[in-house]
Design a protein around this motif. Structure first.
Motif, PDB file in Angstrom:
ATOM      1  N   MET A   1      20.292 -20.932 -74.907  1.00  0.00           N
ATOM      2  CA  MET A   1      21.436 -20.027 -74.793  1.00  0.00           C
ATOM      3  C   MET A   1      21.250 -18.993 -73.681  1.00  0.00           C
ATOM      4  SD  MET A   1      23.912 -20.725 -77.006  1.00  0.00           S
ATOM      5  CE  MET A   1      23.613 -22.455 -76.636  1.00  0.00           C
ATOM      6  N   LYS A   2      20.244 -19.175 -72.836  1.00  0.00           N
ATOM      7  CA  LYS A   2      19.990 -18.178 -71.792  1.00  0.00           C
ATOM      8  C   LYS A   2      21.174 -18.033 -70.842  1.00  0.00           C
ATOM      9  CE  LYS A   2      15.900 -17.220 -73.258  1.00  0.00           C
ATOM     10  NZ  LYS A   2      15.684 -15.970 -73.983  1.00  0.00           N
ATOM     11  N   SER A   3      21.840 -19.141 -70.516  1.00  0.00           N
ATOM     12  CA  SER A   3      22.977 -19.035 -69.602  1.00  0.00           C
ATOM     13  C   SER A   3      24.114 -18.249 -70.242  1.00  0.00           C
ATOM     14  CB  SER A   3      23.462 -20.427 -69.184  1.00  0.00           C
ATOM     15  OG  SER A   3      23.848 -21.172 -70.318  1.00  0.00           O
ATOM     16  N   VAL A   4      24.231 -18.302 -71.573  1.00  0.00           N
ATOM     17  CA  VAL A   4      25.235 -17.498 -72.270  1.00  0.00           C
ATOM     18  C   VAL A   4      24.904 -16.017 -72.115  1.00  0.00           C
ATOM     19  CG1 VAL A   4      26.322 -17.012 -74.498  1.00  0.00           C
ATOM     20  CG2 VAL A   4      25.657 -19.358 -73.915  1.00  0.00           C
ATOM     21  N   ILE A   5      23.613 -15.689 -72.207  1.00  0.00           N
ATOM     22  CA  ILE A   5      23.181 -14.302 -72.038  1.00  0.00           C
ATOM     23  C   ILE A   5      23.431 -13.842 -70.601  1.00  0.00           C
ATOM     24  CG2 ILE A   5      21.227 -12.723 -72.164  1.00  0.00           C
ATOM     25  CD1 ILE A   5      22.315 -13.790 -74.858  1.00  0.00           C
ATOM     26  N   VAL A   6      23.191 -14.737 -69.628  1.00  0.00           N
ATOM     27  CA  VAL A   6      23.490 -14.412 -68.229  1.00  0.00           C
ATOM     28  C   VAL A   6      24.968 -14.027 -68.103  1.00  0.00           C
ATOM     29  CG1 VAL A   6      23.675 -15.329 -65.893  1.00  0.00           C
ATOM     30  CG2 VAL A   6      21.681 -15.874 -67.268  1.00  0.00           C
ATOM     31  N   ALA A   7      25.836 -14.830 -68.713  1.00  0.00           N
ATOM     32  CA  ALA A   7      27.265 -14.561 -68.649  1.00  0.00           C
ATOM     33  C   ALA A   7      27.595 -13.212 -69.284  1.00  0.00           C
ATOM     34  CB  ALA A   7      28.038 -15.677 -69.355  1.00  0.00           C
ATOM     35  N   GLY A   8      26.985 -12.937 -70.429  1.00  0.00           N
ATOM     36  CA  GLY A   8      27.228 -11.662 -71.098  1.00  0.00           C
ATOM     37  C   GLY A   8      26.761 -10.484 -70.278  1.00  0.00           C
ATOM     38  N   TRP A   9      25.616 -10.639 -69.616  1.00  0.00           N
ATOM     39  CA  TRP A   9      25.083  -9.568 -68.764  1.00  0.00           C
ATOM     40  C   TRP A   9      26.020  -9.298 -67.590  1.00  0.00           C
ATOM     41  CZ3 TRP A   9      21.114  -6.544 -70.075  1.00  0.00           C
ATOM     42  CH2 TRP A   9      20.558  -5.705 -69.104  1.00  0.00           C
ATOM     43  N   TYR A  10      26.489 -10.383 -66.936  1.00  0.00           N
ATOM     44  CA  TYR A  10      27.445 -10.229 -65.842  1.00  0.00           C
ATOM     45  C   TYR A  10      28.705  -9.512 -66.302  1.00  0.00           C
ATOM     46  CZ  TYR A  10      24.869 -13.546 -62.869  1.00  0.00           C
ATOM     47  OH  TYR A  10      23.930 -14.157 -62.101  1.00  0.00           O
ATOM     48  N   LEU A  11      29.220  -9.912 -67.463  1.00  0.00           N
ATOM     49  CA  LEU A  11      30.463  -9.326 -67.952  1.00  0.00           C
ATOM     50  C   LEU A  11      30.302  -7.847 -68.275  1.00  0.00           C
ATOM     51  CD1 LEU A  11      31.860 -12.196 -70.217  1.00  0.00           C
ATOM     52  CD2 LEU A  11      32.748 -11.421 -68.014  1.00  0.00           C
ATOM     53  N   SER A  12      29.134  -7.456 -68.789  1.00  0.00           N
ATOM     54  CA  SER A  12      28.927  -6.031 -69.099  1.00  0.00           C
ATOM     55  C   SER A  12      28.957  -5.196 -67.818  1.00  0.00           C
ATOM     56  CB  SER A  12      27.601  -5.827 -69.845  1.00  0.00           C
ATOM     57  OG  SER A  12      26.481  -6.023 -68.998  1.00  0.00           O
ATOM     58  N   VAL A  13      28.394  -5.736 -66.735  1.00  0.00           N
ATOM     59  CA  VAL A  13      28.428  -5.025 -65.451  1.00  0.00           C
ATOM     60  C   VAL A  13      29.857  -4.985 -64.908  1.00  0.00           C
ATOM     61  CG1 VAL A  13      27.512  -4.943 -63.106  1.00  0.00           C
ATOM     62  CG2 VAL A  13      26.059  -5.737 -64.963  1.00  0.00           C
ATOM     63  N   ALA A  14      30.566  -6.121 -65.015  1.00  0.00           N
ATOM     64  CA  ALA A  14      31.943  -6.181 -64.514  1.00  0.00           C
ATOM     65  C   ALA A  14      32.833  -5.183 -65.242  1.00  0.00           C
ATOM     66  CB  ALA A  14      32.490  -7.604 -64.673  1.00  0.00           C
ATOM     67  N   PHE A  15      32.745  -5.162 -66.568  1.00  0.00           N
ATOM     68  CA  PHE A  15      33.599  -4.256 -67.340  1.00  0.00           C
ATOM     69  C   PHE A  15      33.173  -2.795 -67.158  1.00  0.00           C
ATOM     70  CE2 PHE A  15      34.563  -8.123 -69.953  1.00  0.00           C
ATOM     71  CZ  PHE A  15      35.908  -8.165 -69.623  1.00  0.00           C
ATOM     72  N   GLY A  16      31.898  -2.559 -66.905  1.00  0.00           N
ATOM     73  CA  GLY A  16      31.446  -1.206 -66.612  1.00  0.00           C
ATOM     74  C   GLY A  16      32.099  -0.669 -65.355  1.00  0.00           C
ATOM     75  N   ASN A  17      32.168  -1.497 -64.299  1.00  0.00           N
ATOM     76  CA  ASN A  17      32.828  -1.081 -63.063  1.00  0.00           C
ATOM     77  C   ASN A  17      34.335  -0.949 -63.257  1.00  0.00           C
ATOM     78  OD1 ASN A  17      31.013  -1.098 -60.386  1.00  0.00           O
ATOM     79  ND2 ASN A  17      30.147  -2.518 -61.861  1.00  0.00           N
ATOM     80  N   PHE A  18      34.886  -1.795 -64.104  1.00  0.00           N
ATOM     81  CA  PHE A  18      36.319  -1.685 -64.391  1.00  0.00           C
ATOM     82  C   PHE A  18      36.631  -0.368 -65.092  1.00  0.00           C
ATOM     83  CE2 PHE A  18      40.109  -2.623 -67.024  1.00  0.00           C
ATOM     84  CZ  PHE A  18      40.993  -2.961 -66.014  1.00  0.00           C
ATOM     85  N   PHE A  19      35.704   0.110 -65.906  1.00  0.00           N
ATOM     86  CA  PHE A  19      35.897   1.377 -66.603  1.00  0.00           C
ATOM     87  C   PHE A  19      35.986   2.539 -65.606  1.00  0.00           C
ATOM     88  CE2 PHE A  19      34.516   5.107 -69.008  1.00  0.00           C
ATOM     89  CZ  PHE A  19      35.354   5.019 -70.111  1.00  0.00           C
ATOM     90  N   VAL A  20      35.181   2.478 -64.534  1.00  0.00           N
ATOM     91  CA  VAL A  20      35.245   3.513 -63.498  1.00  0.00           C
ATOM     92  C   VAL A  20      36.639   3.535 -62.862  1.00  0.00           C
ATOM     93  CG1 VAL A  20      34.261   4.363 -61.337  1.00  0.00           C
ATOM     94  CG2 VAL A  20      32.791   3.264 -63.017  1.00  0.00           C
ATOM     95  N   ILE A  21      37.208   2.344 -62.661  1.00  0.00           N
ATOM     96  CA  ILE A  21      38.549   2.245 -62.084  1.00  0.00           C
ATOM     97  C   ILE A  21      39.559   2.973 -62.974  1.00  0.00           C
ATOM     98  CG2 ILE A  21      40.396   0.647 -61.456  1.00  0.00           C
ATOM     99  CD1 ILE A  21      38.238  -1.418 -60.810  1.00  0.00           C
ATOM    100  N   ILE A  22      39.435   2.776 -64.287  1.00  0.00           N
ATOM    101  CA  ILE A  22      40.362   3.420 -65.216  1.00  0.00           C
ATOM    102  C   ILE A  22      40.263   4.942 -65.103  1.00  0.00           C
ATOM    103  CG2 ILE A  22      40.897   3.771 -67.658  1.00  0.00           C
ATOM    104  CD1 ILE A  22      39.958   0.902 -68.160  1.00  0.00           C
ATOM    105  N   ILE A  23      39.035   5.459 -65.087  1.00  0.00           N
ATOM    106  CA  ILE A  23      38.839   6.916 -65.000  1.00  0.00           C
ATOM    107  C   ILE A  23      39.409   7.455 -63.694  1.00  0.00           C
ATOM    108  CG2 ILE A  23      37.124   8.758 -64.881  1.00  0.00           C
ATOM    109  CD1 ILE A  23      37.392   7.615 -67.652  1.00  0.00           C
ATOM    110  N   ALA A  24      39.164   6.725 -62.593  1.00  0.00           N
ATOM    111  CA  ALA A  24      39.637   7.193 -61.283  1.00  0.00           C
ATOM    112  C   ALA A  24      41.154   7.146 -61.181  1.00  0.00           C
ATOM    113  CB  ALA A  24      39.007   6.357 -60.170  1.00  0.00           C
ATOM    114  N   GLU A  25      41.773   6.120 -61.785  1.00  0.00           N
ATOM    115  CA  GLU A  25      43.217   5.961 -61.684  1.00  0.00           C
ATOM    116  C   GLU A  25      43.974   6.903 -62.615  1.00  0.00           C
ATOM    117  OE1 GLU A  25      45.518   3.353 -59.769  1.00  0.00           O
ATOM    118  OE2 GLU A  25      43.990   4.522 -58.749  1.00  0.00           O
TER     119      GLU A  25
END
Length: 735
Positions: free
Chosen positions: A647-671
């Motif tokens: 399941m390591k590739s699933v964890i890779v996907a989850g790690w990527y998504l946490s970074v992606a959504f973290g940056n998306f959160f900055v967009i929300i605060i800025a907008e």
């Protein structure tokens, strides 16, 4: 040293991808065990595959390209495309978020259809086109800059994200395991060094190319700063293709992510179809169509992924090093003696601190924690690391507070700014009582100014200004009354001059529009007003390491355009004659008032210079990097030890998504602009980070740690269990 002793986004991801690759090998072993039994390899040692050197060199060039472009991106959006800092922050974090969503697409394409070699090649070509596009967009009047910038960012995001899960895994494919287990470990160490080398060199170099090289009649050269990384990307493709005859390429064998999604989807469907059937876990409804082992593995992986949810706030804070913290540096002084730090170069501090802090933590901090019996569980360490990130943003808020006195005062609604410059070599007295504007008698000394930064104004307002000579002026100068126009939300100046007559006369120039905003890249901004001796052309040159010539201008009160200049000491020449020396300091906005007859000049400070040194940013970088060591590295260890190998590739996907959504959160605060003040925005992020870590800590109290068995403690899985890829792998922290 241990593979888990690092904290670079790239290196974190590479570790997870390496784990995923080993998980694939575990699955392959399981299939082999169920088919023909293969005898152990007893032949001579296998040679180190030469093909990996093409892959490693390719990675160096690709990382140089990505980090070189990303380091200067935020300033490019502000300085070249004239975005404000909020909009630039949105675009920057949208790009980073996109870079972390596309790896899922790349992994599916490679594993399900094209294979890793073709996927890397095709997406690298897309990547290179994007890099060239953004470089060409920075050439003035060549192509539509904004459209091609967005095109370039989309192509780069798709390219770099798409190849991200493929390159390190493709390198791993070149080895035969377990026969080349040790060589595989060495490969990942070398691979990580290539990542570090490319990113560190480009992070330091591209700001120099951006600011110190002048091209296309501009004071910077973004086209070159983007162009050099683009060239490196093209070179990386050539190198990668050159190694094709030596590569071992696997045929696509299906992507575990798709299988996991299908299993979860089927489980959800059957859960609602068979409402009367009771199961211990909703996913067990998929049993029958999917194996019990797959279901159990997914359940364990989901337990880990759920713990990732509160972690996205960490990435929201961490990745602001390339946006908000870089903009913060533009309002500070980079002067450290003989060297002047550029705002975007501050980003290199994080990887340098990583190199220092990892061994410190391993040799000192963690043994001390163990002796005191504190912070022993992985989730507890992560909570503390996240809290350190919150502290880092409190420190950045304090730095912002210290910067405030030096910030530009910009007229707001209902206000206007007015400056009256005296270009005479004797004092002038002004006053006004007209149309709601009151100016008490004010004597303006020679070459100096009257200033009102908060003059009440609604729309346009016209009033009469009374001007009379001072006591030491020529007695023949007659008093005058001149009309002055001010506009709401605008900074404007007027110049008192003597005209070009045989008999000196007091005159008032036309309205001069001022720009009190600081330079967006830490330079100084200069405007010149000359009381002319004649109406001929005026040539003013500031001679320093770089010469700046103001465009030739004429008139009785000659006014130049606002020119942005490097921080330096200058000698001033008027029409080829030296009239004095001056210093331009970072962030300062100046008006130089020159009397052509006397060759005297006075520098008027419109906006204060940057007085807070960039080195004061080091504490916040230090704290967030220390938090990163405890948060990110420990998080990887937690993910590795708690999820099944397959399941390591699933964890890779989850790690990527946490970074992606973290940056998306900055967009929300800025907008949304919850707060308009940058200091309070930093405080808001600190509070949100602290709250998310409290939630994470409460979740950790209920989490039950599990022990995942390996296939064989002596095979290549033991390499993971022992965390044995060298610590050298981890010296950079970006992406």
């Amino acid at each position: 040293m241990d593979i888990l002793e690092s904290s670079s986004d790239d290196e974190d991801e590479l570790y997870l991808e390496a784990s995923a690759l080993l998980g694939e090998k575990a699955a392959e072993k399981e299939k082999e065990a169920q088919s023909d039994v293969k005898l152990p390899y007893n032949g001579p040692p296998l040679k180190y595959p030469k093909s990996v050197f093409f892959i490693v060199t390719n990675e160096f060039c690709e990382r140089f390209c990505f980090y070189g472009m990303r380091t200067i991106l935020a300033l490019y959006l502000v300085q070249y495309l004239n975005y404000n800092e909020d909009n630039a922050t949105v675009v920057y974090h949208a790009f980073v978020s996109f870079c972390y969503l596309t790896p899922l697409i790349g992994a599916v394409i490679a594993d399900s259809w094209l294979g890793r070699f073709k996927t890397i090649l095709i997406l690298s070509l897309v990547y290179a086109i994007g890099s060239v596009s953004i470089s060409l967009s920075a050439i003035p009047n060549f192509i539509p800059p904004e459209a091609f910038t967005y095109l370039g960012l989309i192509l780069i995001g798709f390219g770099t994200g798409g190849i991200k899960p493929c390159v390190s895994a493709f390198g791993g494919d070149q080895f035969v395991v377990p026969e080349q287990e040790r060589q595989l470990q060495q490969f990942f160490s070398i691979f990580y060094f290539a990542v570090n080398g490319g990113s560190l060199v480009s992070t330091f170099l591209t700001p120099i190319l951006r600011e110190d090289v002048k091209c296309f009649e501009r004071d910077d050269c973004y086209s070159l700063a983007f162009g050099v990384p683009a060239i490196l990307m093209v070179v990386s493709i050539i190198i990668f293709v050159a190694g094709k005859p030596m590569y071992k390429s696997k045929k696509p064998g299906g992507n575990v992510m798709l299988e996991v999604c299908k299993c979860i989807g089927h489980g959800i469907k059957m859960r609602f179809t068979n409402k009367d059937v009771k199961k211990e876990h909703w996913l067990e409804h998929a049993e029958g169509k999917y194996s019990r082992k797959l279901i159990d593995d997914i359940k364990l992986a989901l337990n880990v992924l759920v713990m990732f949810i509160p972690l996205l706030l960490f990435w929201a804070l961490f990745d602001q090093q390339g946006s908000r913290w870089t903009f913060q540096a533009t309002r500070m002084s980079g002067d450290i003696g003989a060297w002047n730090i550029k705002p975007d170069q501050m980003q290199v501090i994080n990887p340098l601190l990583i190199i220092i802090l990892i061994p410190v933590f391993e040799a000192t901090v963690y043994p001390l924690f163990k002796k005191l019996n504190i912070l022993q569980k992985p989730l507890t360490k992560m909570t503390f690391g996240g809290m350190l990130a919150a502290v880092a943003f409190v420190l950045s808020a304090l730095v912002e507070l210290s910067i405030k006195p030096t910030e530009a005062i910009v007229p707001t609604a209902g206000e206007a700014q007015l400056r009256i410059f005296n270009t005479f070599n004797c004092p002038m007295v002004i006053s006004a009582q007209d149309n709601g504007v009151t100016i008490g008698e004010f004597e303006i000394e020679p070459l100096k100014a009257y200033e009102n930064l908060y003059l009440a104004a609604q729309g346009n307002k016209l009033f009469n200004l009374n001007i009379r000579r001072g006591a030491t002026c020529d007695q023949s100068l007659a008093d005058v009354t001149a009309p002055v126009e001010i506009r709401e939300g605008t900074a404007q100046s007027y110049a008192i001059h003597d005209g070009i007559n045989s008999t000196p006369t007091i005159k008032l120039s036309g309205r001069i529009i001022d720009d009190p905003e600081k330079s967006r890249n830490g330079n100084g901004k200069i405007k010149i007003i000359i009381n002319s001796a004649n109406t001929g052309e005026k040539r003013v040159v500031f001679n320093g390491k770089i010469d700046y010539e103001f465009k030739t201008f004429t008139g009785e009160a000659a006014v130049s355009d606002l020119l942005e200049m490097d921080v330096d000491d200058y000698t001033i020449f008027l029409n080829g004659e030296e009239i004095g020396t001056t210093t331009v300091v970072a962030g300062g906005v100046y008006t130089y008032v020159i009397n052509e007859n006397t060759k005297a000049f006075v520098r008027r400070l419109v906006t204060p210079e940057n007085s807070v040194n960039m080195l004061w940013l080091i504490p916040q970088y230090f704290v967030i990097t220390a938090g990163e060591v405890m948060f990110s590295i420990t998080g990887l260890e937690f993910a590795f030890t708690q999820a099944p190998l397959t399941m390591k590739s699933v964890i890779v996907a989850g790690w990527y998504l946490s970074v992606a959504f973290g940056n998306f959160f900055v967009i929300i605060i800025a907008e949304v602009k919850f707060v308009s003040d940058q200091m309070w925005e930093f405080v808001l992020f600190a509070v949100l980070m602290a709250v998310s870590m409290v939630i994470f800590w409460l979740m950790s109290l209920k989490y039950k740690y599990v022990t995942i068995a390996t296939e064989d403690s002596n095979d290549d899985m033991a390499m993971e269990k022992k965390k044995s890829v060298d610590n050298d792998a981890f010296e950079d922290h970006k992406d």
